[in-house]
Design a protein around this motif. Structure first.
Motif, PDB file in Angstrom:
ATOM      1  N   THR A 110       0.819  -1.222   0.000  1.00 46.90           N
ATOM      2  CA  THR A 110       0.000   0.000   0.000  1.00 46.90           C
ATOM      3  C   THR A 110       0.851   1.268   0.000  1.00 46.90           C
ATOM      4  O   THR A 110       0.308   2.359   0.173  1.00 46.90           O
ATOM      5  CB  THR A 110      -0.933   0.010   1.230  1.00 46.90           C
ATOM      6  OG1 THR A 110      -0.132  -0.083   2.431  1.00 46.90           O
ATOM      7  CG2 THR A 110      -1.895  -1.150   1.181  1.00 46.90           C
ATOM      8  N   GLU A 150      -0.293   3.977  -2.422  1.00 47.12           N
ATOM      9  CA  GLU A 150      -1.717   4.329  -2.410  1.00 47.12           C
ATOM     10  C   GLU A 150      -2.027   5.518  -1.505  1.00 47.12           C
ATOM     11  O   GLU A 150      -3.180   5.783  -1.205  1.00 47.12           O
ATOM     12  CB  GLU A 150      -2.547   3.104  -2.005  1.00 47.12           C
ATOM     13  CG  GLU A 150      -2.445   1.989  -3.032  1.00 47.12           C
ATOM     14  CD  GLU A 150      -3.311   0.790  -2.683  1.00 47.12           C
ATOM     15  OE1 GLU A 150      -4.030   0.850  -1.676  1.00 47.12           O
ATOM     16  OE2 GLU A 150      -3.266  -0.203  -3.423  1.00 47.12           O
ATOM     17  N   HIS A 205     -13.460  -5.767  -3.949  1.00 48.60           N
ATOM     18  CA  HIS A 205     -12.902  -5.513  -5.280  1.00 48.60           C
ATOM     19  C   HIS A 205     -14.022  -5.288  -6.299  1.00 48.60           C
ATOM     20  O   HIS A 205     -13.985  -4.339  -7.089  1.00 48.60           O
ATOM     21  CB  HIS A 205     -12.022  -6.683  -5.716  1.00 48.60           C
ATOM     22  CG  HIS A 205     -11.614  -6.621  -7.159  1.00 48.60           C
ATOM     23  ND1 HIS A 205     -10.624  -5.763  -7.614  1.00 48.60           N
ATOM     24  CD2 HIS A 205     -12.078  -7.285  -8.259  1.00 48.60           C
ATOM     25  CE1 HIS A 205     -10.483  -5.917  -8.921  1.00 48.60           C
ATOM     26  NE2 HIS A 205     -11.350  -6.831  -9.340  1.00 48.60           N
ATOM     27  N   CYS A 216     -14.068  -1.116  -6.299  1.00 52.36           N
ATOM     28  CA  CYS A 216     -12.818  -0.813  -7.011  1.00 52.36           C
ATOM     29  C   CYS A 216     -12.960   0.402  -7.927  1.00 52.36           C
ATOM     30  O   CYS A 216     -12.026   1.203  -8.073  1.00 52.36           O
ATOM     31  CB  CYS A 216     -12.367  -2.030  -7.824  1.00 52.36           C
ATOM     32  SG  CYS A 216     -10.834  -1.782  -8.748  1.00 52.36           S
ATOM     33  N   ALA A 217     -14.133   0.560  -8.522  1.00 53.64           N
ATOM     34  CA  ALA A 217     -14.340   1.668  -9.460  1.00 53.64           C
ATOM     35  C   ALA A 217     -14.315   3.024  -8.778  1.00 53.64           C
ATOM     36  O   ALA A 217     -14.005   4.040  -9.415  1.00 53.64           O
ATOM     37  CB  ALA A 217     -15.668   1.482 -10.196  1.00 53.64           C
ATOM     38  N   THR A 218     -14.611   3.065  -7.487  1.00 54.44           N
ATOM     39  CA  THR A 218     -14.700   4.350  -6.775  1.00 54.44           C
ATOM     40  C   THR A 218     -13.548   4.580  -5.810  1.00 54.44           C
ATOM     41  O   THR A 218     -13.324   5.707  -5.375  1.00 54.44           O
ATOM     42  CB  THR A 218     -16.022   4.437  -5.990  1.00 54.44           C
ATOM     43  OG1 THR A 218     -16.115   3.332  -5.077  1.00 54.44           O
ATOM     44  CG2 THR A 218     -17.210   4.411  -6.930  1.00 54.44           C
ATOM     45  N   GLN A 219     -12.831   3.539  -5.419  1.00 53.51           N
ATOM     46  CA  GLN A 219     -11.740   3.685  -4.461  1.00 53.51           C
ATOM     47  C   GLN A 219     -10.590   2.757  -4.847  1.00 53.51           C
ATOM     48  O   GLN A 219     -10.716   1.537  -4.825  1.00 53.51           O
ATOM     49  CB  GLN A 219     -12.222   3.378  -3.026  1.00 53.51           C
ATOM     50  CG  GLN A 219     -11.230   3.771  -1.952  1.00 53.51           C
ATOM     51  CD  GLN A 219     -11.815   3.616  -0.549  1.00 53.51           C
ATOM     52  OE1 GLN A 219     -12.911   3.067  -0.389  1.00 53.51           O
ATOM     53  NE2 GLN A 219     -11.117   4.097   0.444  1.00 53.51           N
ATOM     54  N   LYS A 220      -9.449   3.345  -5.171  1.00 55.97           N
ATOM     55  CA  LYS A 220      -8.320   2.578  -5.688  1.00 55.97           C
ATOM     56  C   LYS A 220      -7.828   1.525  -4.705  1.00 55.97           C
ATOM     57  O   LYS A 220      -7.412   0.432  -5.095  1.00 55.97           O
ATOM     58  CB  LYS A 220      -7.181   3.537  -6.050  1.00 55.97           C
ATOM     59  CG  LYS A 220      -5.960   2.852  -6.638  1.00 55.97           C
ATOM     60  CD  LYS A 220      -4.862   3.861  -6.930  1.00 55.97           C
ATOM     61  CE  LYS A 220      -3.610   3.143  -7.437  1.00 55.97           C
ATOM     62  NZ  LYS A 220      -2.500   4.102  -7.684  1.00 55.97           N
ATOM     63  N   SER A 221      -7.865   1.844  -3.413  1.00 55.60           N
ATOM     64  CA  SER A 221      -7.329   0.922  -2.415  1.00 55.60           C
ATOM     65  C   SER A 221      -8.131  -0.368  -2.308  1.00 55.60           C
ATOM     66  O   SER A 221      -7.673  -1.341  -1.704  1.00 55.60           O
ATOM     67  CB  SER A 221      -7.290   1.605  -1.030  1.00 55.60           C
ATOM     68  OG  SER A 221      -8.594   1.949  -0.606  1.00 55.60           O
ATOM     69  N   GLN A 222      -9.336  -0.381  -2.909  1.00 56.90           N
ATOM     70  CA  GLN A 222     -10.166  -1.576  -2.857  1.00 56.90           C
ATOM     71  C   GLN A 222      -9.833  -2.569  -3.967  1.00 56.90           C
ATOM     72  O   GLN A 222     -10.266  -3.720  -3.923  1.00 56.90           O
ATOM     73  CB  GLN A 222     -11.656  -1.186  -3.003  1.00 56.90           C
ATOM     74  CG  GLN A 222     -12.145  -0.185  -1.983  1.00 56.90           C
ATOM     75  CD  GLN A 222     -12.410  -0.835  -0.639  1.00 56.90           C
ATOM     76  OE1 GLN A 222     -11.845  -1.850  -0.298  1.00 56.90           O
ATOM     77  NE2 GLN A 222     -13.307  -0.241   0.122  1.00 56.90           N
ATOM     78  N   CYS A 223      -9.073  -2.121  -4.958  1.00 60.18           N
ATOM     79  CA  CYS A 223      -8.808  -2.966  -6.124  1.00 60.18           C
ATOM     80  C   CYS A 223      -7.827  -4.087  -5.790  1.00 60.18           C
ATOM     81  O   CYS A 223      -6.880  -3.900  -5.020  1.00 60.18           O
ATOM     82  CB  CYS A 223      -8.263  -2.118  -7.273  1.00 60.18           C
ATOM     83  SG  CYS A 223      -9.406  -0.836  -7.836  1.00 60.18           S
ATOM     84  N   THR A 280      -4.778  -6.524  -6.252  1.00 56.96           N
ATOM     85  CA  THR A 280      -3.451  -6.573  -6.866  1.00 56.96           C
ATOM     86  C   THR A 280      -2.802  -7.891  -6.453  1.00 56.96           C
ATOM     87  O   THR A 280      -3.175  -8.464  -5.415  1.00 56.96           O
ATOM     88  CB  THR A 280      -2.560  -5.403  -6.413  1.00 56.96           C
ATOM     89  OG1 THR A 280      -2.319  -5.516  -5.000  1.00 56.96           O
ATOM     90  CG2 THR A 280      -3.210  -4.057  -6.717  1.00 56.96           C
TER      91      THR A 280
END
Length: 366
Positions: free
Chosen positions: A145, A148, A277, A281-288, A290
């Motif tokens: 992280t 992020e 995810h 994910c579409a609204t908050q990058k940290s949820q995507c 990896t």
């Protein structure tokens, strides 16, 4: 064997509801957060969760009559619990539900360490290996992280501290439910803690949030393009999930112990991680998702599972169990000159014999 099967089915049912409510809660909180319905300084998110805890006693009203309430201990547990709760909830809003569920899985390991220190529970070599593996997984989470932003890293710190404090409340709660003489019922402990915490949270709402209602609530929702109706419905659902989760937790804590629910935590964590995810994910990058996050989750869950499956069977002590209590079978007997009372059971099978309940099994009352 029929009774054992009944207990087993009951425990499995509790575990299912515990896991499902545990999956729903962080997702609902995340939805409220991205909709602007819980500005961090208001602590609004704590209102439905503590209110849900208060309702636990409604599921078993006779529970309020059993055991000795030790108010000093209850107040200390409540102070620890609300502190941990606020740290974890704010950490979730900073870091997101995906990272939250990985880091919060460490609570099982903190339970193990604290139980070893305070409850003299011995850990075998494989359990210590599990602890080490979880620590490695958490380190990987922090490493993954770094790119992020500071908010995510700050959220991880809050969750780590909150998890440690929460583990302390688990140990103190287990002492109150299992190890104390004449313990209260899980439903009563849950409701007492929720009530005390709710009073403090409502006090903050009156002092801080209400005077800033437009700025901290309505304006925030407008900025995040949220919908007031959806947010209010989410708060209601969060209250219900909180009640179910807290009630199941305290009953399972009394029957399984504070260090025996790692497998359920692992399943819950994996489900929240995957759901976050796809939903956020579409609204908050940290949820995507990896690869490094996936590896860190796998490492943490492997450590938790290794620890849990290496755990020795719990002792035969169990929590205060009450279903339908007949007041004719319960009386109060003075314990000492300070006016503290203990409940005793009249054994109708032995004339004039009265048996003090050290572990209440009211189901056996004829």
């Amino acid at each position: 064997s029929g009774q054992n099967m009944e207990i087993s089915c009951f425990t499995v049912t509790l575990l299912v509801f515990y896991i499902l409510s545990g999956i729903c809660m962080p997702l609902i909180i995340e939805f409220i957060s991205v909709s602007g319905g819980c500005e961090k300084s208001t602590f609004l998110i704590a209102v439905p969760t503590t209110f849900g805890m208060c309702l636990s006693i409604v599921t078993n009203l006779p529970a309020r009559k059993v055991g000795i309430i030790r108010w000093k201990s209850i107040l200390i547990i409540a102070l620890f619990d609300i502190t941990a709760h606020l740290l974890n909830m704010n950490g979730l809003m900073y870091a997101g539900s995906a990272i939250f569920t990985v880091v919060y899985s460490s609570v099982t390991i903190y339970n193990a360490i604290f139980a070893h220190i305070f409850l003299q529970k011995r850990l075998n070599i494989m359990q210590w290996v599990g602890v080490l593996i979880v620590m490695i997984g958490l380190a990987l989470t922090s490493l993954g992280t770094q790119n992020e932003g500071k908010d995510v890293f700050f959220g991880i710190i809050l969750i780590l501290i909150g998890s440690m404090i929460h583990s302390g409340t688990y140990i103190m709660s287990e002492i109150s439910l299992v190890h104390a003489e004449y313990p209260i019922a899980p439903q009563l402990l849950c409701s007492l803690l929720g009530s005390i915490e709710l009073v403090g949270i409502i006090g903050w709402q009156i002092y801080y949030t209400l005077p800033r209602y437009q700025e901290k609530f309505l304006d925030e929702i407008s900025i995040h393009n949220g919908d007031v109706s959806d947010i209010l419905i989410s708060y209601v659902l969060l209250s219900i999930c909180s009640m179910v989760h807290s009630l199941c937790f305290f009953i399972l804590l009394g029957t399984m112990g504070s260090t025996s629910t790692g497998i359920t935590k692992a399943g819950q964590s994996a489900a929240v991680f995957v759901s976050s995810h796809y939903v956020f994910c579409a609204t908050q990058k940290s949820q995507c998702f990896t690869p490094l996050k996936g590896i860190s989750l796998a490492v943490v869950l492997c450590g938790v599972l290794l620890y849990s499956t290496s755990h020795k069977p719990a002792s035969t002590h169990s929590y205060t169990e009450i279903n339908d209590i007949d007041n004719d079978h319960l009386i109060q007997k003075p314990q000492d000159t300070n006016g503290v009372f203990k409940l005793v059971e009249i054994d109708t099978n032995v004339t004039t014999k009265m048996v003090e309940l050290t572990r209440y099994q009211v189901n056996e009352i004829p």
